[in-house]
Design a protein around this motif. Structure first.
Motif, PDB file in Angstrom:
ATOM      1  N   ASN A 177      46.508  48.055  50.215  1.00  0.00           N
ATOM      2  CA  ASN A 177      46.468  47.640  48.807  1.00  0.00           C
ATOM      3  C   ASN A 177      45.075  47.752  48.195  1.00  0.00           C
ATOM      4  N   CYS A 178      44.086  48.168  48.985  1.00  0.00           N
ATOM      5  CA  CYS A 178      42.717  48.294  48.448  1.00  0.00           C
ATOM      6  C   CYS A 178      42.724  49.254  47.258  1.00  0.00           C
ATOM      7  N   ILE A 179      42.099  48.835  46.155  1.00  0.00           N
ATOM      8  CA  ILE A 179      42.061  49.679  44.958  1.00  0.00           C
ATOM      9  C   ILE A 179      40.676  50.312  44.752  1.00  0.00           C
ATOM     10  N   VAL A 180      39.835  50.226  45.789  1.00  0.00           N
ATOM     11  CA  VAL A 180      38.504  50.851  45.751  1.00  0.00           C
ATOM     12  C   VAL A 180      37.737  50.429  44.484  1.00  0.00           C
ATOM     13  N   CYS A 181      37.773  49.141  44.222  1.00  0.00           N
ATOM     14  CA  CYS A 181      37.054  48.643  43.046  1.00  0.00           C
ATOM     15  C   CYS A 181      35.564  48.515  43.319  1.00  0.00           C
ATOM     16  N   GLY A 182      35.184  48.337  44.588  1.00  0.00           N
ATOM     17  CA  GLY A 182      33.763  48.212  44.917  1.00  0.00           C
ATOM     18  C   GLY A 182      33.227  46.792  44.815  1.00  0.00           C
ATOM     19  N   LEU A 183      34.074  45.802  44.520  1.00  0.00           N
ATOM     20  CA  LEU A 183      33.552  44.431  44.417  1.00  0.00           C
ATOM     21  C   LEU A 183      32.947  43.976  45.738  1.00  0.00           C
ATOM     22  N   CYS A 184      33.590  44.371  46.857  1.00  0.00           N
ATOM     23  CA  CYS A 184      33.049  43.966  48.159  1.00  0.00           C
ATOM     24  C   CYS A 184      31.689  44.618  48.398  1.00  0.00           C
ATOM     25  N   GLU A 185      31.525  45.856  47.938  1.00  0.00           N
ATOM     26  CA  GLU A 185      30.237  46.524  48.125  1.00  0.00           C
ATOM     27  C   GLU A 185      29.176  45.890  47.243  1.00  0.00           C
ATOM     28  N   PRO A 212      35.267  38.202  46.744  1.00  0.00           N
ATOM     29  CA  PRO A 212      35.681  38.786  45.467  1.00  0.00           C
ATOM     30  C   PRO A 212      36.890  39.698  45.525  1.00  0.00           C
ATOM     31  N   CYS A 213      37.454  39.986  46.705  1.00  0.00           N
ATOM     32  CA  CYS A 213      38.493  41.029  46.768  1.00  0.00           C
ATOM     33  C   CYS A 213      39.708  40.644  45.915  1.00  0.00           C
ATOM     34  N   PRO A 214      40.014  41.438  44.888  1.00  0.00           N
ATOM     35  CA  PRO A 214      41.148  41.100  44.020  1.00  0.00           C
ATOM     36  C   PRO A 214      42.499  41.344  44.681  1.00  0.00           C
ATOM     37  N   ARG A 215      42.521  42.007  45.840  1.00  0.00           N
ATOM     38  CA  ARG A 215      43.779  42.276  46.536  1.00  0.00           C
ATOM     39  C   ARG A 215      43.988  41.318  47.703  1.00  0.00           C
ATOM     40  N   GLY A 216      43.136  40.328  47.819  1.00  0.00           N
ATOM     41  CA  GLY A 216      43.333  39.305  48.853  1.00  0.00           C
ATOM     42  C   GLY A 216      42.993  39.749  50.259  1.00  0.00           C
TER      43      GLY A 216
HETATM   44  S1  SF4 Z   1      37.021  44.294  47.033  1.00  0.00           S
HETATM   45 FE1  SF4 Z   1      39.021  44.588  48.067  1.00  0.00          FE
HETATM   46  S2  SF4 Z   1      40.135  46.040  46.743  1.00  0.00           S
HETATM   47 FE2  SF4 Z   1      37.980  46.155  46.107  1.00  0.00          FE
HETATM   48  S3  SF4 Z   1      37.120  47.878  47.349  1.00  0.00           S
HETATM   49 FE3  SF4 Z   1      36.745  45.978  48.507  1.00  0.00          FE
HETATM   50  S4  SF4 Z   1      38.507  45.808  49.919  1.00  0.00           S
HETATM   51 FE4  SF4 Z   1      39.093  47.278  48.304  1.00  0.00          FE
END
Ligand code: SF4
Ligand code: FES
Length: 322
Positions: free
Chosen positions: A235-243, A301-305
């Motif tokens: 379900n990761c949407i590659v939003c980059g919040l984790c980065e 911060p992961c919006p996909r849990g």
């Molecule tokens: S914060 Fe969650 S959804 Fe966004 S890139 Fe990281 S793992 Fe994927």
């Protein structure tokens, strides 16, 4: 702000803005005197330009999102303000920024949850009237103006003088990435790191056959417990919040980053994938999972849990135990 109910409020959005300087000519770009932009030898250039802070005050509904407010600002106060979005429903991951310093999606951040009642007089210089450094034109923007309204506020508009002030929200581009313009970060390094880890299913390519020689359409059937091992990761949407939350990532030159590793983990945990060992080899590098310091700031911060920090730890264990 439960006491405000559905009342219209005013909100001040304080934006860290950036206008890049025009690219230098090819002659200068190829100069042998040009320094590498990083001690790790990356040739990626961080754009240079002008930075300033700008405030916009507008009427809104307490349950409007920050994205609603930015769209109202762009429509009625300042068409030069740059930000990125697409779905507006927390599904595409394209609008990751820092809201009050915390990596967040613009479209999921309600202003009633983020407005702070701190003083507007923070000692920062303001640009008044505002000029667009790129075009050199002056725009008719007056920070503090209340002429803009989000659509929800417009439906129940009250005189600006009678509306309570909800507070201030500070916006900046996603930390850890080079800024392209205003709130738009350059996410290409993250996408390149993900591509490096081959984000697609790798099976042996030979379809199994049944005893009568037909293709075995059940070959890739999975048990619920096999699906459960990677379903959330997919379900990761590659939003980059984790980065943006990771203190080690900082552009991905020393650390491939949690988003790329989550994508790698998605396939490592997929029983249909035959490339587990090469995938573990690919992340067992100095800038791979070894660079993760287990700070676990990436999980919140992961919006996909996805518990990103826990996934990093699982990968560390898998690499060690192989
Ligand atoms: S914060 Fe969650 S959804 Fe966004 S890139 Fe990281 S793992 Fe994927
Ligand atoms: S605009 Fe798509 S996630 Fe926010």
């Amino acid at each position: 702000m439960g006491g405000l109910g559905s009342a219209t409020v005013t909100i001040t959005i304080r934006v860290n803005r950036f206008a890049p300087r025009p690219e230098r000519s090819e002659h200068h770009a190829d100069s042998r005197f040009r320094k590498a932009s990083s001690p790790f030898g990356s040739t990626r250039k961080r754009p240079r330009g002008r930075q300033w802070r700008q405030e916009y005050t507008l009427r809104a509904h307490p349950h409007d999102t920050v994205l609603d407010c930015l769209l109202a600002i762009k429509r009625t106060l300042d068409p030069t303000l740059a930000f990125r979005y697409s779905c507006a429903h927390g599904m595409c991951g394209s609008d990751a920024v820092a809201v009050n310093g915390t990596p967040t999606l613009l479209c999921t951040a309600k202003i009633c949850d983020y407005a702070r009642q701190d003083s507007l007089d923070d000692g920062f210089r303001r640009t008044l009237p505002t000029a667009d450094p790129a075009s050199g034109t002056r725009s008719p923007i007056k920070p503090g103006s209340t002429t803009a309204m989000s659509p929800a506020a417009a439906a129940s508009a009250a005189p600006a003088s009678s509306t309570p002030h909800l507070g201030v929200i500070e916006l900046a581009p996603l930390p850890g990435f080079a800024v392209q313009r205003d709130l738009i970060a350059d996410i290409d390094p993250m996408l390149e790191q993900i591509k490096r880890l081959q984000p697609y299913l790798q099976a042996d390519g030979v379809l199994a056959t049944t005893h009568d020689g037909k293709a075995d359409v059940l070959e890739y059937l999975q048990k619920p417990e096999q699906l459960a091992k990677y379903e959330l990761l997919s379900n990761c949407i590659v939003c980059g919040l984790c980065e943006g939350s990771c203190p080690v990532f900082a552009g991905g030159e020393a650390f491939i980053g949690p988003a790329a590793l989550v994508v790698a983990s998605r396939f490592i945990n997929d029983s249909r994938d035959d490339a587990t060992q090469p995938r573990l080899d690919a992340i067992d590098t100095a800038d791979g999972i070894a660079a993760c310091q287990s700070v676990r700031a990436c999980s919140r911060p992961c919006p996909r849990g996805i518990d990103v920090g826990e996934e990093m730890w699982q990968l560390t264990t898998a690499v060690r135990e192989r």
